[in-house]
Design an enzyme around this catalytic site. Structure first.
Site, short mmCIF file in Angstrom:
data_model
loop_
_atom_site.label_atom_id
_atom_site.label_comp_id
_atom_site.label_asym_id
_atom_site.label_seq_id
_atom_site.Cartn_x
_atom_site.Cartn_y
_atom_site.Cartn_z
CD GLU A 48 -2.25 1.37 2.87
OE1 GLU A 48 -2.40 2.50 3.38
OE2 GLU A 48 -2.58 0.32 3.46
CE LYS A 101 -6.00 2.49 8.04
NZ LYS A 101 -5.48 3.44 7.03
#
Length: 206
Positions: free
Chosen positions: A42, A131
């Site tokens: 990411e 998340k």
């Protein structure tokens, strides 16, 4: 729940968060991380030239890694990320519009949340996983309580303050994986040092 995220988490339940990555170091850092068993990368959009780093990583690793963007706060950015080969959208906040944009472009979406209300709204928008952020302000007990009411099989990844020494209580509470930032990579690190950390983190998560 979509199961497209699960195969990646089954390979390794860690997401490498490369905040501050520069394009000229992207391939070397990617090799250090993917080569040591962490195939999800990411690149936060508040990094230098993040789209170029994503383009380089996606082109280099192809299907061998899941490359995408973090700190995505504008739905309009999703199309730009998809255009350079990004396949994962991660947000720091609970914005269903970004999640919907990710799904409209065929990308995986793992938005940030902190409350059950946010979690359910994001799942309704099509989130593939959630998340839990900032994990430092929550606890394994909070995670366990949330999983009791969320749809069975919802992947939750705590992010924030997670490292090799404190994964176990979260795993016991039901965490499907973790986002790892400074415990793995900080701007200025040498690839060899990142490779050693990747190896240790991969071993710690089982």
């Amino acid at each position: 729940m979509s199961n497209a995220l699960r195969p990646w988490l089954d390979r390794c339940p860690l997401v490498a968060i490369l905040r501050g990555l520069k394009p000229e170091e992207a391939i070397a850092m990617g090799e250090a991380i993917v080569g040591n068993g962490i195939p999800v990368l990411e690149v936060p959009l508040n990094s230098p030239q993040p789209l170029e780093s994503i383009r380089l990583l996606a082109g280099h690793f192809g299907e061998n890694a899941l490359v995408g963007a973090g700190t995505v706060i504008d739905p309009a950015d999703v199309a730009r990320i998809a255009a350079v080969g990004g396949r994962l959208i991660v947000t720091p906040h609970a914005d269903p519009a970004v999640t919907r944009a990710a799904k409209e472009h065929g990308l995986l979406a793992v938005p940030g949340f902190f409350t059950p209300t946010e979690a359910f709204s994001l799942l309704a928008a099509g989130a593939d996983g959630l998340k839990l952020f900032p994990a430092e302000a929550a606890s394994p007990g909070v995670l366990k309580a949330m999983l009791a009411v969320l749809p069975k099989g919802t992947p939750i990844l705590p992010v924030g303050g997670i490292g090799a020494t404190n994964m176990e209580p979260w795993k016991a509470a039901g965490a499907a994986g973790f986002g790892i930032a400074s415990a793995l990579f900080k701007p200025g690190d040498a690839p060899a040092d990142v490779a050693e950390r990747a190896k240790a983190l991969r071993a710690a998560c089982g």
